[in-house]
Design an enzyme around this catalytic site. Structure first.
Site, PDB file in Angstrom:
ATOM      1  N   ASP A 293     -41.993  11.350  -6.006  1.00 48.13           N
ATOM      2  CA  ASP A 293     -41.644  12.664  -5.812  1.00 48.13           C
ATOM      3  C   ASP A 293     -42.940  13.376  -5.609  1.00 48.13           C
ATOM      4  O   ASP A 293     -44.025  13.153  -6.217  1.00 48.13           O
ATOM      5  CB  ASP A 293     -40.977  13.108  -6.882  1.00 48.13           C
ATOM      6  CG  ASP A 293     -40.231  14.543  -6.499  1.00 48.13           C
ATOM      7  OD1 ASP A 293     -39.245  14.499  -6.253  1.00 48.13           O
ATOM      8  OD2 ASP A 293     -41.058  15.552  -6.888  1.00 48.13           O
ATOM      9  N   ASN A 301     -43.920  24.989  -0.587  1.00 48.51           N
ATOM     10  CA  ASN A 301     -42.912  25.800   0.449  1.00 48.51           C
ATOM     11  C   ASN A 301     -43.079  27.179   0.170  1.00 48.51           C
ATOM     12  O   ASN A 301     -43.039  28.023   1.240  1.00 48.51           O
ATOM     13  CB  ASN A 301     -41.355  25.019   0.322  1.00 48.51           C
ATOM     14  CG  ASN A 301     -41.330  23.990   1.313  1.00 48.51           C
ATOM     15  OD1 ASN A 301     -41.856  23.814   2.213  1.00 48.51           O
ATOM     16  ND2 ASN A 301     -40.306  23.099   0.939  1.00 48.51           N
ATOM     17  N   HIS A 306     -42.147  26.570   5.043  1.00 48.55           N
ATOM     18  CA  HIS A 306     -41.586  25.295   5.314  1.00 48.55           C
ATOM     19  C   HIS A 306     -42.548  24.602   6.422  1.00 48.55           C
ATOM     20  O   HIS A 306     -42.235  23.283   6.392  1.00 48.55           O
ATOM     21  CB  HIS A 306     -40.279  25.670   5.721  1.00 48.55           C
ATOM     22  CG  HIS A 306     -39.450  25.959   4.607  1.00 48.55           C
ATOM     23  ND1 HIS A 306     -38.923  25.240   3.831  1.00 48.55           N
ATOM     24  CD2 HIS A 306     -38.876  27.185   4.238  1.00 48.55           C
ATOM     25  CE1 HIS A 306     -38.201  25.836   2.966  1.00 48.55           C
ATOM     26  NE2 HIS A 306     -38.138  27.067   3.265  1.00 48.55           N
ATOM     27  N   ASP A 310     -43.403  20.764   5.968  1.00 45.22           N
ATOM     28  CA  ASP A 310     -43.107  19.673   6.614  1.00 45.22           C
ATOM     29  C   ASP A 310     -44.303  18.800   7.204  1.00 45.22           C
ATOM     30  O   ASP A 310     -43.925  17.591   7.135  1.00 45.22           O
ATOM     31  CB  ASP A 310     -42.367  20.246   8.054  1.00 45.22           C
ATOM     32  CG  ASP A 310     -40.930  20.866   7.856  1.00 45.22           C
ATOM     33  OD1 ASP A 310     -40.493  20.628   6.749  1.00 45.22           O
ATOM     34  OD2 ASP A 310     -40.527  21.360   8.683  1.00 45.22           O
ATOM     35  N   GLU A 336     -37.940  16.120  -1.236  1.00 44.22           N
ATOM     36  CA  GLU A 336     -39.137  15.657  -1.076  1.00 44.22           C
ATOM     37  C   GLU A 336     -39.490  14.051  -2.043  1.00 44.22           C
ATOM     38  O   GLU A 336     -40.494  13.722  -2.559  1.00 44.22           O
ATOM     39  CB  GLU A 336     -40.326  16.612  -2.072  1.00 44.22           C
ATOM     40  CG  GLU A 336     -40.066  16.755  -3.537  1.00 44.22           C
ATOM     41  CD  GLU A 336     -38.803  17.755  -3.948  1.00 44.22           C
ATOM     42  OE1 GLU A 336     -38.872  18.264  -4.807  1.00 44.22           O
ATOM     43  OE2 GLU A 336     -38.199  18.071  -2.879  1.00 44.22           O
TER      44      GLU A 336
END
Length: 412
Positions: A293, A301, A306, A310, A336
């Site tokens: 994770d 974020n 975002h 990404d 994630e």
């Protein structure tokens, strides 16, 4: 002898016509025709006597042939040629002429004797052949013909365009020069057994062009027989379906791969997990999983947007592909979170891999976010484990790694 000669001409299969040698208008006149000439033209002999042979000419009679004929007659030379003539009913036919001058005792040309043959069927056959040859030449599909031994005797321009080989250089060679290694020997044995047994063989071939690039050919190979019914050649017609195959592959990738990370998506990942799990159980092999994770991903974020999030996911996906073995499977499990399947590895070996992944990811930084870290949980298969229980132990280990300060691994 005269009686024999007359009988021979009268009964000749070929048409015979004799004309005078008058070349000034109104020109030569017919003085004799045999029955074959009557049958060929549809005129009765009485309708032809005294007439000029030009009554058989019409719109499709070739002027250049007639001009060459006149020149030969004027010079007293032998003439051979062919053109279109017309019967009494107006129908046309192709005629082949052989005209010779007949000289009198003084050496002067007194008559012309013409032996003629209706070659309409031959011309029609040649036209059909030319039409078929033209169709093969302009065909957008690849057409190749081989002899019984598999040597190429013909290849059309579409073959040249797709393979990069000039047809002259492949004549006499075996089509195996296009083999890409995607088909085993059994595939080719079945091919030759089928076509040499008289049946067509249909399959999709993966071939390579001269430059090494691969292309997919939807191909049908058919045996060709001679007049005796013997198989002498094989005709191959192949449609290039590379674009369709690539599109289908792209659609499959879209259905099975996570477009952002390039890793298998959750749906496809579960299929891989089931397959690898069943194989490990069937053969009694050890098996481990790693849950990973991205640390503080929500904060990334929220703070950077975002778009940056990404970028982080994409980079981690690339690193997982680099840091895992070829036999491992890195999957984007959701958000994630990532799942790494580690076949033929116990928990200790999987923990070693997890540490390499953790260190590899932490060893690089993003130009805006800085260092990115992972927390990882490892679980090895235990007797009577189910897939669900194994994943739960890995997930619990991941939770402990996060609770323990993140950027670390825990083995469950």
């Amino acid at each position: 002898m005269d009686g024999l000669l007359q009988a021979a001409v009268e009964q000749s299969f070929n048409a015979v016509v004799i004309t005078t040698a008058d070349l000034e208008p109104p020109g030569p006149r017919i003085v004799y025709v045999n029955p074959a000439f009557v049958r060929m033209t549809g005129y009765a002999a009485e309708e032809l006597y005294g007439r000029n042979p030009r009554l058989l000419q019409g719109p499709r009679t070739q002027p250049q042939t007639i001009q060459r004929l006149r020149e030969c007659l004027r010079e007293g030379r032998y003439f051979q040629g062919s053109t279109v003539n017309y019967r009494k009913d107006g129908s046309s036919y192709y005629v082949e002429w052989n005209i010779s001058p007949v000289r009198d005792e003084n050496g002067q040309v007194a008559y012309f004797v013409s032996v003629q043959r209706d070659i309409s069927e031959q011309v029609a056959a040649e036209d059909r052949y030319d039409l078929m040859a033209s169709a093969l030449e302009v065909n957008s599909d690849q057409v190749v013909m081989t002899d019984w031994e598999g040597r190429i005797v013909y290849a059309n321009p579409a073959f040249e365009a797709r393979t990069g080989y000039d047809r002259e250089e492949v004549l006499g060679k075996n089509p195996r020069l296009l083999q890409s290694g995607h088909h085993d020997q059994e595939f080719y044995r079945e091919l030759w057994t089928t076509v040499k047994g008289g049946g067509p063989f249909r399959a999709t071939f993966v071939n390579h062009a001269r430059d090494g690039s691969l292309f997919h050919l939807e191909q049908t190979i058919t045996p060709v027989r001679n007049r005796l019914g013997e198989i002498t050649h094989f005709l191959s017609i192949g449609k290039d379906i590379s674009e369709r195959v690539h599109m289908e592959q792209a659609l499959r990738r879209m259905a099975t791969m996570d477009l952002l990370t390039g890793l298998p998506n959750r749906s496809f990942g579960e299929q891989i997990l089931e397959r690898e799990w069943n194989r490990a159980c069937r053969y009694g092999e050890i098996f481990s999983v790693i849950m990973a994770d991205i640390d503080h991903f929500k904060a990334i974020n929220d703070h950077y947007g975002h778009g940056v999030g990404d970028q982080i996911l994409t980079r981690v996906g690339q690193q997982l592909r680099t840091l895992t073995r070829d036999s491992d499977f890195a999957i984007r499990w959701g958000g994630e979170e990532f799942l790494i399947l580690v076949p033929k590895a116990d928990a200790k070996a999987a923990c070693g891999l997890a540490e390499r992944i953790r260190a590899g990811v932490a060893g690089e930084s993003h130009d805006r976010v800085g260092r990115i870290t992972l927390s990882l949980g490892v679980a090895g298969y235990r007797e009577r484990d189910s897939r669900k229980r194994l994943l739960r132990r890995a997930d619990d280990a991941l939770y402990r790694a996060k609770e323990g300060g993140r950027n670390r691994i825990e083995c469950g």
